[in-house]
Design a protein around this motif. Structure first.
Motif, PDB file in Angstrom:
ATOM      1  N   VAL A  38      22.753   5.567 -25.228  1.00 49.23           N
ATOM      2  CA  VAL A  38      22.363   4.551 -24.582  1.00 49.23           C
ATOM      3  C   VAL A  38      23.410   3.731 -23.628  1.00 49.23           C
ATOM      4  O   VAL A  38      23.152   3.191 -22.538  1.00 49.23           O
ATOM      5  CB  VAL A  38      21.906   3.462 -25.820  1.00 49.23           C
ATOM      6  CG1 VAL A  38      22.016   1.882 -25.039  1.00 49.23           C
ATOM      7  CG2 VAL A  38      20.687   3.708 -26.451  1.00 49.23           C
ATOM      8  N   THR A  39      24.733   3.965 -23.725  1.00 47.00           N
ATOM      9  CA  THR A  39      25.740   3.148 -23.361  1.00 47.00           C
ATOM     10  C   THR A  39      26.582   4.094 -22.532  1.00 47.00           C
ATOM     11  O   THR A  39      27.553   3.658 -21.746  1.00 47.00           O
ATOM     12  CB  THR A  39      26.909   2.743 -24.335  1.00 47.00           C
ATOM     13  OG1 THR A  39      27.612   3.842 -24.715  1.00 47.00           O
ATOM     14  CG2 THR A  39      26.401   1.902 -25.539  1.00 47.00           C
ATOM     15  N   THR A  40      25.836   5.495 -22.167  1.00 44.33           N
ATOM     16  CA  THR A  40      26.605   5.802 -21.092  1.00 44.33           C
ATOM     17  C   THR A  40      26.551   5.335 -19.680  1.00 44.33           C
ATOM     18  O   THR A  40      25.516   4.736 -19.115  1.00 44.33           O
ATOM     19  CB  THR A  40      25.751   7.369 -20.890  1.00 44.33           C
ATOM     20  OG1 THR A  40      25.481   7.982 -22.166  1.00 44.33           O
ATOM     21  CG2 THR A  40      26.229   8.144 -19.877  1.00 44.33           C
ATOM     22  N   SER A  41      27.700   5.475 -19.236  1.00 45.32           N
ATOM     23  CA  SER A  41      28.103   4.452 -17.863  1.00 45.32           C
ATOM     24  C   SER A  41      28.176   5.090 -16.690  1.00 45.32           C
ATOM     25  O   SER A  41      28.090   4.719 -15.576  1.00 45.32           O
ATOM     26  CB  SER A  41      29.483   3.817 -18.086  1.00 45.32           C
ATOM     27  OG  SER A  41      30.294   4.717 -18.249  1.00 45.32           O
ATOM     28  N   TYR A  42      27.735   6.616 -16.632  1.00 43.49           N
ATOM     29  CA  TYR A  42      27.686   7.231 -15.249  1.00 43.49           C
ATOM     30  C   TYR A  42      26.468   8.196 -15.368  1.00 43.49           C
ATOM     31  O   TYR A  42      25.528   7.621 -14.757  1.00 43.49           O
ATOM     32  CB  TYR A  42      28.969   8.289 -15.224  1.00 43.49           C
ATOM     33  CG  TYR A  42      29.323   8.859 -13.929  1.00 43.49           C
ATOM     34  CD1 TYR A  42      28.933   8.229 -12.623  1.00 43.49           C
ATOM     35  CD2 TYR A  42      29.505  10.209 -13.825  1.00 43.49           C
ATOM     36  CE1 TYR A  42      29.139   8.765 -11.580  1.00 43.49           C
ATOM     37  CE2 TYR A  42      29.604  10.882 -12.694  1.00 43.49           C
ATOM     38  CZ  TYR A  42      29.313  10.260 -11.480  1.00 43.49           C
ATOM     39  OH  TYR A  42      29.344  10.783 -10.236  1.00 43.49           O
ATOM     40  N   LYS A  89      15.441   5.225 -25.690  1.00 45.02           N
ATOM     41  CA  LYS A  89      14.769   4.919 -24.479  1.00 45.02           C
ATOM     42  C   LYS A  89      14.462   3.637 -24.409  1.00 45.02           C
ATOM     43  O   LYS A  89      14.878   3.143 -23.301  1.00 45.02           O
ATOM     44  CB  LYS A  89      13.379   5.651 -24.465  1.00 45.02           C
ATOM     45  CG  LYS A  89      12.602   5.523 -23.387  1.00 45.02           C
ATOM     46  CD  LYS A  89      11.222   6.291 -23.270  1.00 45.02           C
ATOM     47  CE  LYS A  89      10.350   6.078 -21.909  1.00 45.02           C
ATOM     48  NZ  LYS A  89       9.145   6.787 -22.146  1.00 45.02           N
ATOM     49  N   LYS A  90      14.326   2.483 -25.405  1.00 43.09           N
ATOM     50  CA  LYS A  90      14.118   1.432 -25.291  1.00 43.09           C
ATOM     51  C   LYS A  90      15.446   0.761 -25.063  1.00 43.09           C
ATOM     52  O   LYS A  90      15.648  -0.313 -24.068  1.00 43.09           O
ATOM     53  CB  LYS A  90      13.567   0.921 -26.371  1.00 43.09           C
ATOM     54  CG  LYS A  90      13.180  -0.797 -26.685  1.00 43.09           C
ATOM     55  CD  LYS A  90      12.495  -1.089 -27.928  1.00 43.09           C
ATOM     56  CE  LYS A  90      12.259  -2.547 -27.898  1.00 43.09           C
ATOM     57  NZ  LYS A  90      11.486  -3.035 -29.142  1.00 43.09           N
ATOM     58  N   MET A  91      16.434   1.194 -25.643  1.00 39.77           N
ATOM     59  CA  MET A  91      17.690   0.503 -25.676  1.00 39.77           C
ATOM     60  C   MET A  91      18.307   0.549 -24.381  1.00 39.77           C
ATOM     61  O   MET A  91      19.367  -0.048 -23.669  1.00 39.77           O
ATOM     62  CB  MET A  91      18.431   0.771 -26.875  1.00 39.77           C
ATOM     63  CG  MET A  91      18.311  -0.084 -27.950  1.00 39.77           C
ATOM     64  SD  MET A  91      18.121  -1.898 -27.928  1.00 39.77           S
ATOM     65  CE  MET A  91      16.401  -2.192 -27.702  1.00 39.77           C
ATOM     66  N   ARG A  92      18.163   1.922 -23.667  1.00 38.14           N
ATOM     67  CA  ARG A  92      18.813   2.120 -22.446  1.00 38.14           C
ATOM     68  C   ARG A  92      18.345   1.203 -21.304  1.00 38.14           C
ATOM     69  O   ARG A  92      19.165   0.922 -20.663  1.00 38.14           O
ATOM     70  CB  ARG A  92      18.441   3.740 -22.181  1.00 38.14           C
ATOM     71  CG  ARG A  92      18.931   4.407 -20.827  1.00 38.14           C
ATOM     72  CD  ARG A  92      20.517   4.501 -20.955  1.00 38.14           C
ATOM     73  NE  ARG A  92      20.877   4.647 -19.626  1.00 38.14           N
ATOM     74  CZ  ARG A  92      22.288   4.862 -19.273  1.00 38.14           C
ATOM     75  NH1 ARG A  92      23.223   4.669 -20.300  1.00 38.14           N
ATOM     76  NH2 ARG A  92      22.710   4.890 -18.289  1.00 38.14           N
TER      77      ARG A  92
END
Length: 350
Positions: A38-42, A89-92
């Motif tokens: 979810v928190t992947t920044s790239y 999927k929802k939180m992404r």
């Protein structure tokens, strides 16, 4: 009754991980897939890592020049939890609002609400992983988190730290320090796990970080000032090798910093990107695969105990015919499994 497995034959694609016929009950090692990024920044996609590793694993050859038949002890990968995949999927979508924002979260009700949802969901996943590891450890098994991004093993580290309260440390392979404080506001960001672990789990005696080469000034100062951290920056490692220092000496020095009981947290991007070109945040430089294998063997030879480990940030290619990242990942996972059991005297070294 011991299962009859032909190590020289082709693994069955209809069986479990590595083509083995085991179930959870008769397995010593239980891999817990956590499809969460979810928190992947790239580059997103590491949530597909566990499935990709499972699918590639049937290509393994069990014969190992270093370790004796780890597969005979029972290796099993649980099915991915559908609720984690759905929540991911929802939180992404919620996290993307914050990642793409050109303004501060504080004061923006929409972004504040999105951030709270992501943080609450991350805690839910962490709590599940911790409880699952608690259960498996109580049953005498070795639970292993397969990510997903690097936030996913936080609950596992907490669980192992509860069991091994004394003389317990983390050996952290990574391109990144992962000591950012709530990166982008995400309390359990993939970039914050080692900061969170050092802050929230006081029984961790030492963090030994290897291969670090992408970090901010705050992270550098944090690890420099903390007595709990020994950092082997990739730049320093490469300089020492280029000047002719034997890697054996370097490996023994790294291992000497570790306490008796070790948890290994392995981000695949600690390797040179040629081994993991599709990982979420690839960085030039890094460790050779065989250098990692050498360090693992040095840990085992030292008499230290690898109590548990994880493997995260394996990201498959968009091309279904390209299984390279997953192929490297599944082999590294098996090698760490073997080293772990050898260090615990469950199997023998060859």
């Amino acid at each position: 009754m011991e299962m009859i497995i032909d190590p020289n034959g082709k693994a069955s694609a209809n069986s479990g991980v590595y083509g083995l016929p085991y179930n959870e009950e008769n397995s010593k090692v239980v891999y817990i897939p956590v499809p969460w990024d979810v928190t992947t920044s790239y580059i997103a996609g590491t949530h597909q890592g566990p499935e990709a590793i499972f699918n590639a694993s049937e290509q393994i050859d069990f014969f190992d020049l270093e370790y004796k038949d780890a597969y005979k002890q029972g290796l099993f990968m649980q099915k991915e939890k559908s609720w984690i995949k759905t929540l991911n999927k929802k939180m992404r979508t919620q996290a993307q609002k914050i990642i793409d924002a050109n303004e501060e979260v504080e004061g923006n009700k929409t972004l504040e609400a999105a951030l709270k949802k992501v943080n609450d969901a991350s805690k839910k996943v962490n709590d599940f992983v911790e409880a699952e590891c608690d259960r498996l450890l109580a049953e005498g098994k070795i639970p292993v988190v397969v990510g997903g991004d690097h936030s996913t093993p936080y609950g596992a580290i907490k669980s192992y730290a509860k069991k091994y309260k004394k003389d317990f440390g983390v050996l952290h392979f990574d391109a990144h320090s992962d000591t950012r404080i709530a990166y982008m506001g995400f309390e359990h960001s993939h970039a914050s796990i080692m900061y969170n672990a050092s802050k929230d789990i006081p029984s961790i005696k030492k963090f030994v970080q290897v291969g670090i080469r992408d970090f901010c000034e705050q992270e550098y100062e944090y690890t420099k000032k903390s007595k709990k951290f020994d950092v082997y920056f990739d730049l320093d490692l490469q300089k020492r090798k280029l000047k002719g220092e034997k890697f054996e000496k370097i490996a023994k020095e790294i291992v000497s910093k570790l306490p008796k009981n070790i948890y290994i947290s392995f981000d695949i991007d600690g390797l040179d990107p040629r081994f993991c070109p599709h990982t979420g945040t690839p960085v030039p430089g890094g460790l050779d695969y065989n250098e990692v294998v050498f360090i693992l063997n040095t840990v085992v030879q030292s008499g230290r105990k690898i109590v548990g480990f994880d493997l995260v940030e394996v990201c498959p290619s968009g091309d279904e015919s390209d299984e390279w990242d997953a192929n490297v990942g599944m082999r590294l996972l098996y090698k760490m499994t073997s080293a772990c059991m050898a260090s615990q005297k469950i199997i023998k070294k060859n």
